[in-house]
Design a protein around this motif. Sequence first.
Motif, PDB file in Angstrom:
ATOM      1  N   ASP A 139      -9.145  65.573  18.590  1.00  0.00           N
ATOM      2  CA  ASP A 139      -8.912  63.703  18.655  1.00  0.00           C
ATOM      3  C   ASP A 139      -7.737  63.387  19.375  1.00  0.00           C
ATOM      4  OD1 ASP A 139     -11.595  64.609  16.433  1.00  0.00           O
ATOM      5  OD2 ASP A 139     -11.074  63.672  15.518  1.00  0.00           O
ATOM      6  N   GLY A 140      -6.534  63.868  19.100  1.00  0.00           N
ATOM      7  CA  GLY A 140      -6.422  62.305  19.309  1.00  0.00           C
ATOM      8  C   GLY A 140      -5.724  63.222  21.067  1.00  0.00           C
ATOM      9  N   GLY A 141      -5.698  64.039  21.232  1.00  0.00           N
ATOM     10  CA  GLY A 141      -5.564  64.440  22.708  1.00  0.00           C
ATOM     11  C   GLY A 141      -4.155  64.734  22.812  1.00  0.00           C
ATOM     12  N   ARG A 142      -3.509  65.499  21.681  1.00  0.00           N
ATOM     13  CA  ARG A 142      -2.012  66.029  21.464  1.00  0.00           C
ATOM     14  C   ARG A 142      -2.406  67.563  21.311  1.00  0.00           C
ATOM     15  NH1 ARG A 142      -0.921  66.659  16.190  1.00  0.00           N
ATOM     16  NH2 ARG A 142      -2.433  65.559  14.582  1.00  0.00           N
ATOM     17  N   THR A 143      -0.810  68.183  21.071  1.00  0.00           N
ATOM     18  CA  THR A 143      -0.761  69.331  20.746  1.00  0.00           C
ATOM     19  C   THR A 143      -0.729  70.070  19.305  1.00  0.00           C
ATOM     20  OG1 THR A 143       0.595  69.359  22.814  1.00  0.00           O
ATOM     21  CG2 THR A 143       0.806  71.453  21.168  1.00  0.00           C
ATOM     22  N   PRO A 144      -1.626  70.582  18.637  1.00  0.00           N
ATOM     23  CA  PRO A 144      -1.349  70.533  17.427  1.00  0.00           C
ATOM     24  C   PRO A 144       0.582  71.219  17.211  1.00  0.00           C
ATOM     25  CG  PRO A 144      -2.231  72.160  18.096  1.00  0.00           C
ATOM     26  CD  PRO A 144      -2.522  71.883  19.485  1.00  0.00           C
ATOM     27  N   ARG A 145       0.149  71.099  15.382  1.00  0.00           N
ATOM     28  CA  ARG A 145       1.636  71.837  15.350  1.00  0.00           C
ATOM     29  C   ARG A 145       2.364  72.960  15.832  1.00  0.00           C
ATOM     30  NH1 ARG A 145       4.522  68.818  11.498  1.00  0.00           N
ATOM     31  NH2 ARG A 145       5.931  70.744  10.818  1.00  0.00           N
ATOM     32  N   GLU A 146       1.062  73.870  15.358  1.00  0.00           N
ATOM     33  CA  GLU A 146       0.601  75.529  15.809  1.00  0.00           C
ATOM     34  C   GLU A 146      -0.367  76.479  16.836  1.00  0.00           C
ATOM     35  OE1 GLU A 146       2.828  77.660  13.800  1.00  0.00           O
ATOM     36  OE2 GLU A 146       3.643  76.187  12.650  1.00  0.00           O
ATOM     37  N   THR A 147       0.925  76.025  17.717  1.00  0.00           N
ATOM     38  CA  THR A 147      -0.262  76.542  19.094  1.00  0.00           C
ATOM     39  C   THR A 147      -0.685  78.337  19.597  1.00  0.00           C
ATOM     40  OG1 THR A 147       2.012  76.755  20.542  1.00  0.00           O
ATOM     41  CG2 THR A 147       0.994  74.852  19.865  1.00  0.00           C
ATOM     42  N   PHE A 148      -1.254  78.365  20.483  1.00  0.00           N
ATOM     43  CA  PHE A 148      -0.964  80.048  20.793  1.00  0.00           C
ATOM     44  C   PHE A 148       0.273  80.459  21.460  1.00  0.00           C
ATOM     45  CE2 PHE A 148      -5.937  81.452  21.823  1.00  0.00           C
ATOM     46  CZ  PHE A 148      -6.486  80.828  20.242  1.00  0.00           C
ATOM     47  N   TYR A 149       1.409  79.410  21.759  1.00  0.00           N
ATOM     48  CA  TYR A 149       2.575  79.693  22.765  1.00  0.00           C
ATOM     49  C   TYR A 149       3.280  80.269  20.780  1.00  0.00           C
ATOM     50  CZ  TYR A 149       7.583  80.276  23.936  1.00  0.00           C
ATOM     51  OH  TYR A 149       8.222  80.320  24.332  1.00  0.00           O
ATOM     52  N   ASP A 150       3.157  79.617  20.005  1.00  0.00           N
ATOM     53  CA  ASP A 150       4.181  79.841  18.542  1.00  0.00           C
ATOM     54  C   ASP A 150       3.221  81.347  18.566  1.00  0.00           C
ATOM     55  OD1 ASP A 150       5.050  77.275  18.180  1.00  0.00           O
ATOM     56  OD2 ASP A 150       3.582  76.468  17.813  1.00  0.00           O
ATOM     57  N   GLY A 151       2.217  81.246  18.379  1.00  0.00           N
ATOM     58  CA  GLY A 151       1.762  82.721  17.643  1.00  0.00           C
ATOM     59  C   GLY A 151       2.133  83.698  18.802  1.00  0.00           C
ATOM     60  N   TYR A 152       2.260  83.339  19.633  1.00  0.00           N
ATOM     61  CA  TYR A 152       3.172  84.445  21.081  1.00  0.00           C
ATOM     62  C   TYR A 152       4.330  85.106  20.766  1.00  0.00           C
ATOM     63  CZ  TYR A 152       5.234  86.410  24.997  1.00  0.00           C
ATOM     64  OH  TYR A 152       6.334  86.795  25.352  1.00  0.00           O
ATOM     65  N   VAL A 153       4.615  84.255  20.146  1.00  0.00           N
ATOM     66  CA  VAL A 153       6.323  84.169  20.139  1.00  0.00           C
ATOM     67  C   VAL A 153       6.832  85.192  18.414  1.00  0.00           C
ATOM     68  CG1 VAL A 153       8.932  82.918  18.876  1.00  0.00           C
ATOM     69  CG2 VAL A 153       7.586  82.037  21.226  1.00  0.00           C
ATOM     70  N   VAL A 154       5.328  84.881  17.798  1.00  0.00           N
ATOM     71  CA  VAL A 154       5.624  85.128  16.445  1.00  0.00           C
ATOM     72  C   VAL A 154       5.636  87.045  17.033  1.00  0.00           C
ATOM     73  CG1 VAL A 154       4.629  86.177  14.228  1.00  0.00           C
ATOM     74  CG2 VAL A 154       5.053  84.080  15.272  1.00  0.00           C
ATOM     75  N   ASN A 155       4.174  86.802  17.678  1.00  0.00           N
ATOM     76  CA  ASN A 155       4.007  88.544  18.512  1.00  0.00           C
ATOM     77  C   ASN A 155       5.019  88.861  18.564  1.00  0.00           C
ATOM     78  OD1 ASN A 155       0.459  88.353  18.748  1.00  0.00           O
ATOM     79  ND2 ASN A 155       1.396  89.777  17.082  1.00  0.00           N
ATOM     80  N   ALA A 156       6.114  88.626  19.242  1.00  0.00           N
ATOM     81  CA  ALA A 156       7.435  89.749  20.443  1.00  0.00           C
ATOM     82  C   ALA A 156       7.823  89.762  19.197  1.00  0.00           C
ATOM     83  CB  ALA A 156       7.229  87.804  21.276  1.00  0.00           C
ATOM     84  N   VAL A 157       8.593  88.616  18.603  1.00  0.00           N
ATOM     85  CA  VAL A 157       9.387  88.992  17.172  1.00  0.00           C
ATOM     86  C   VAL A 157       9.263  90.161  16.468  1.00  0.00           C
ATOM     87  CG1 VAL A 157      10.356  88.213  15.107  1.00  0.00           C
ATOM     88  CG2 VAL A 157      10.146  86.417  16.880  1.00  0.00           C
TER      89      VAL A 157
END
Lengths: 399, 399, 399, 399
Positions: free
Chosen positions: C310-328
């Motif tokens: 609604d607010g046009g902002r990024t959520p706390r948890e993003t697909f980039y975060d998911g990607y970093v987790v997979n990389a770890v």
Amino acid sequence: MQHHAITLLGTGLIGDFYTMTLHGQRGADRVRVVYSRSEERGAAFSDRWGIPEHTTDMEAAIRHPDTDVVIVALPNHLHEEAVAAVAAAGKAVLCTKPLGRDAGEAKRMLEAVERAGVFAGYLEDLCYTPKTLKALRSVAAGALGDVTWVRSRETHPGPHSAWFWDGRLTGGGAIIDLGCHCIEIIRNFVGKGNRPVEVMCHTDTLVHPIDDEDNAIALIRFDSGAIGQFEVSWTFRGGMDLRDEIAGTHGTIWLNHFLRTGFEMFTAGGSGGYVAEKAEAERGWLFPVGDEVSELGYVDMFTDMFDALDGGRTPRETFYDGYVVNAVMDSAYRSAKSGAWERIDLFEWRGAETPRIASHPETYEGLVVIKRETLPDGREKLILKDPGTGDFVDRVVGA
Amino acid sequence: MQHHAITLLGTGLIGDFYTMTLHGQRGADRVRVVYSRSEERGAAFSDRWGIPEHTTDMEAAIRHPDTDVVIVALPNHLHEEAVAAVAAAGKAVLCTKPLGRDAGEAKRMLEAVERAGVFAGYLEDLCYTPKTLKALRSVAAGALGDVTWVRSRETHPGPHSAWFWDGRLTGGGAIIDLGCHCIEIIRNFVGKGNRPVEVMCHTDTLVHPIDDEDNAIALIRFDSGAIGQFEVSWTFRGGMDLRDEIAGTHGTIWLNHFLRTGFEMFTAGGSGGYVAEKAEAERGWLFPVGDEVSELGYVDMFTDMFDALDGGRTPRETFYDGYVVNAVMDSAYRSAKSGAWERIDLFEWRGAETPRIASHPETYEGLVVIKRETLPDGREKLILKDPGTGDFVDRVVGA
Amino acid sequence: MQHHAITLLGTGLIGDFYTMTLHGQRGADRVRVVYSRSEERGAAFSDRWGIPEHTTDMEAAIRHPDTDVVIVALPNHLHEEAVAAVAAAGKAVLCTKPLGRDAGEAKRMLEAVERAGVFAGYLEDLCYTPKTLKALRSVAAGALGDVTWVRSRETHPGPHSAWFWDGRLTGGGAIIDLGCHCIEIIRNFVGKGNRPVEVMCHTDTLVHPIDDEDNAIALIRFDSGAIGQFEVSWTFRGGMDLRDEIAGTHGTIWLNHFLRTGFEMFTAGGSGGYVAEKAEAERGWLFPVGDEVSELGYVDMFTDMFDALDGGRTPRETFYDGYVVNAVMDSAYRSAKSGAWERIDLFEWRGAETPRIASHPETYEGLVVIKRETLPDGREKLILKDPGTGDFVDRVVGA
Amino acid sequence: MQHHAITLLGTGLIGDFYTMTLHGQRGADRVRVVYSRSEERGAAFSDRWGIPEHTTDMEAAIRHPDTDVVIVALPNHLHEEAVAAVAAAGKAVLCTKPLGRDAGEAKRMLEAVERAGVFAGYLEDLCYTPKTLKALRSVAAGALGDVTWVRSRETHPGPHSAWFWDGRLTGGGAIIDLGCHCIEIIRNFVGKGNRPVEVMCHTDTLVHPIDDEDNAIALIRFDSGAIGQFEVSWTFRGGMDLRDEIAGTHGTIWLNHFLRTGFEMFTAGGSGGYVAEKAEAERGWLFPVGDEVSELGYVDMFTDMFDALDGGRTPRETFYDGYVVNAVMDSAYRSAKSGAWERIDLFEWRGAETPRIASHPETYEGLVVIKRETLPDGREKLILKDPGTGDFVDRVVGA
């Protein structure tokens, strides 16, 4: 330090706990002879604990030439007779709790040992748990300010031996069995010199088909205004719940002696042995206690008793204390019947007069300060009362 | 699901909690207009929570054309007037706890909403904590057997606002502030249809220089024989202690709502912000609560209220419940004065008659079974009572 | 606040949790259509949750004209295809954890949503538990000083559904299932801008007859020197153990999300219903959680996602975060094979460079202060190091 | 039981703990002479504990004609010389932890006592805590099945004495100080006959301006596949965190030895005295331990040592155990440098070969059973694996 040789009267569960304590951990004091009404139980007990002699003759056990201390670990209805015999024999006597079935018995036991001039100790283990002793030191040092309220709770699913259930032999139900602990714990925390004035008690028999109470709750009002509250039950489910809570004007103490002590175990397949006194299960989440005889106070209790005996001093727990406990219980039973507060009758009060819990109100610009709070911005908020009108106001003052 | 527009009366701490709950977590219901006696506080409040309008005219707020629900979050002495006005306006009314300053006020409020036929809910949040709701489901499903005893405890160092301390405005002291929660929690666990019969209460003013009680303990006896026990205090040190303990014939539940909920923090240098309601410190070991409005029941409470309104059903907590709570408190105050059990007077009992807690003794070879225990070797030990002689015996039987 | 209509892909346990959250507590956002591969499961699911439509056509569900958000709650091997389809449809997409089976998949999913310019959120619920959010605020405010170590533990007896056990479908074993949570929790506490540099991991398959790991422990070293430690297991006995411990230079936080949250129940006869996710028993001592969807973070997670949308902002948890987790996780699996620390490869680092944890030694009369302690008498003891000789000395200084 | 007269070497904090234990609780064994390098400290110490003699001549203390046991409570770098002297004097020797600064020293000490044929005990108190001893009995009885993982954690804000910080005197940092406890606790739980094979360790110096590690984490792999994990820190805030967690195929044990043991105190105004070893605060919420010398294992340790001496048996903790611990620590330091798993070199393995943790998969209609779950309706759900295809399926079977 002298080494004492002991006559033990009784071979029930409490005799096991006492001997386990005395013979454990390199102790210098030993049970020399044990008396049991049953030859078979006496033999088994002396085998179990490496005791040189056992006998079914109580008088012979008491007068055994090699012992100087007699421990009374018999059912309640046998305490008075046993204590009288030990006093007559001129030996030191340590008697398990409760001292008597009622204050009358307790008073006669007190008089017997005082008349004979023998050392006498009241074996109230739960006033000696390591947690209790340390907590009492903190209270004495002022960590809680004035003690305002003590809750002592002891509940479990009911005793293991038949005689415990027979009020004719014991003097009552859950109060006699468990309340005696709670009352003396409460007295330690509010101060032993703080006179217990009156008691209000509710009892009921909710689960077991017996004549005596299996549940009771009582309030005890002390001279200072402090309130003691005991909760006892033979119908609690989940093990043995042994907790004390102490509130004071400057602090709080919570003690858990049994079910939550930092030892937690889940087992899908049986615990592999003894879990704890009054444990209810052998699988699932279990909460054992590390060293029961230490955590339940037996170790520190006997240390105090024998050190007092060696040092010619009074132990922490005396027959007079046992008498006071019986007097409080008598009043509790009366209150349960009358439905009203009942005075606690003591033939003699050996403590002090205790002043009312201190309350010295502070004033601010002529108003009484009810409360001070620090606000997030560092300023202070005062809640104030106008002593003239009785009105209350908030006042925020600079940091 | 309908979306409701709300009139909120009052901008104190409880108003903040209510609005935080309603406006949090994507909720469909919103505060549309807020009333405060103070223009300044009303403006600040509406800014803080994004509320379109504020006013100092209570009647206008209640009759605002866009709202269909009015929440009464005013000091106790203003509840009756406000509820009457909402009832007259024909809107749904939700009133904070306690309902009245005494049962008389509460009864008139109950009659007002019933006469007007409007939806009315009693905002007793602590009966809606997620733990309480789940525990109640377990009790209803029989996990504890018959409930025998409920202890509900709410203690903290005292309220934040001046008016709370003025018994003329509130109706009393710690009982009126905190005991109302405990009584209704207890009623939920013993069963709302289980009539509260009589109460025994002790109160005292130990610390604060006020006329009303800052400490109280009471026992409430219910029709079934179950005992409710409430402990309330404005002198507790260490934060806000919110605990319930429920014992039954087959089980036990312990709930800790605030000080030990699985969140523990030590900080040497300030906690970095708000810790918790009634927290006492900002350094050392602190025990925050994750989401206070959820853990304290506000979320589930409003869900129930608005779902009930939408569904045309009665909410879990009604004005009648609020009335019963006031009646119990009135009796508690009477008991504190008389020092005896006092009957609880209800103008009408809308519950059931509840049979005495069941006790169906089992027999074994003609003897009454008092207890069964499994021995370490797998055999079973029975403690038995001879119904003729009253004697008790142990009997060990094969595995 | 807008009200969103949602397409849900998948009807497994996680779909139930998501819908229970969205449809609970007066939420404004609703599931409009659900997709299941099975007509039967889709029908049962839509009945259970009052969802208007269900279908076995994934593309139709995604492109349903009335929905603006698609939630991917499918098994891991179907995430990439589903996310690509939602991106192509131009809708907002929320994908359950782990994002991909490996970093390659995760990277392609990240690129798909960024290329399409659609809103994308990573549904990592355990980073949104109310305790975690409050703890993170305290850490951000400096309550712990510099974070030095984070332990995140998630263990239980193993997943409920067959596909979870098949590494070909999931990408691995306990690490893929549980470690993804732990890694992202750790990242939140050490700071998301703090680059994870290398990982050391041990895995083993000790109990279950499967090819993938049922136990794993790993250390993750971050740019600042902080260490993250995850412990995951599918062989834990006793329920679901979900704990985080955070240590910093000035404080400590301990979070227990599941087994010890202030709700304790003993029942002799069955709990009377659902106890908790992955509970192992129905009698004995049980530890339910009040409101699982709140305590496990689902409520705050969806609030953040929809508020961000609604607010046009990024959520706390993003697909980039998911990607970093997979990389770890990829590096952890490599390390388990190599038996050595393995670098964490990221195609792009979107965080910062983080300076080494601060250490500014103080000096006293030319010596380095190692430690200060206050003695019981109020004086201070310094432990000092001579920078020249390397010798250490004690020095007691006046109060 | 014989009564032993003891020579104590050293008057530091550990000497106080040892003597408090020996002289407490009616113990029969006494310190007869104490050696200190400092006349002043020796005099103060002997006064404090009622010890007849003190001396600054170590050899004279060791060869004192009235003592039969020598306790080495000196800084680490003096152990080897002291043990050699006691062995030469032909007396029983008890040496504090760690045995040596490295495995070389420890081996020479082991050889010295074995060559001399004297009784030698390794004073590893934390393997003797009452909780640990009871937990070990449960594990031995099968309550956990096969042990798969042991976490032992000891962290606090750093030692009290200057020499502890000097790695030249101690042999290292937090690992040498605290890790030695953890390693031997782990060995007790996985089985002392279970060979420690290799170790992976991470160390760092994050807070204190010293050369040695103030934080370390290590994994130890045992012959059976079990993993030991130790976490040690000199930078922990909040007191002394002493916890062990043991996981097995059928159960779980959690032990908390210090910070959460059922004793909780809030005080607004100072605790009124000593709180606990390494406590960090004197107000706010505090967590004292009841009886530290009992809870930390000193009581049971000395009981085992002297009973073993009297009984002509080996104590639970031997110099060989001390040697193994040093060998594991040496490998841990090597691993911290190499960044890889390092073999644990033992000049001789006195344990057994331990088979791999048992895993005997069950089959159902030709498929491998991965997991069984009971559904709410009483039926059972099996998760099965086809050994041919590797596919997994769910199967629900009748009650």
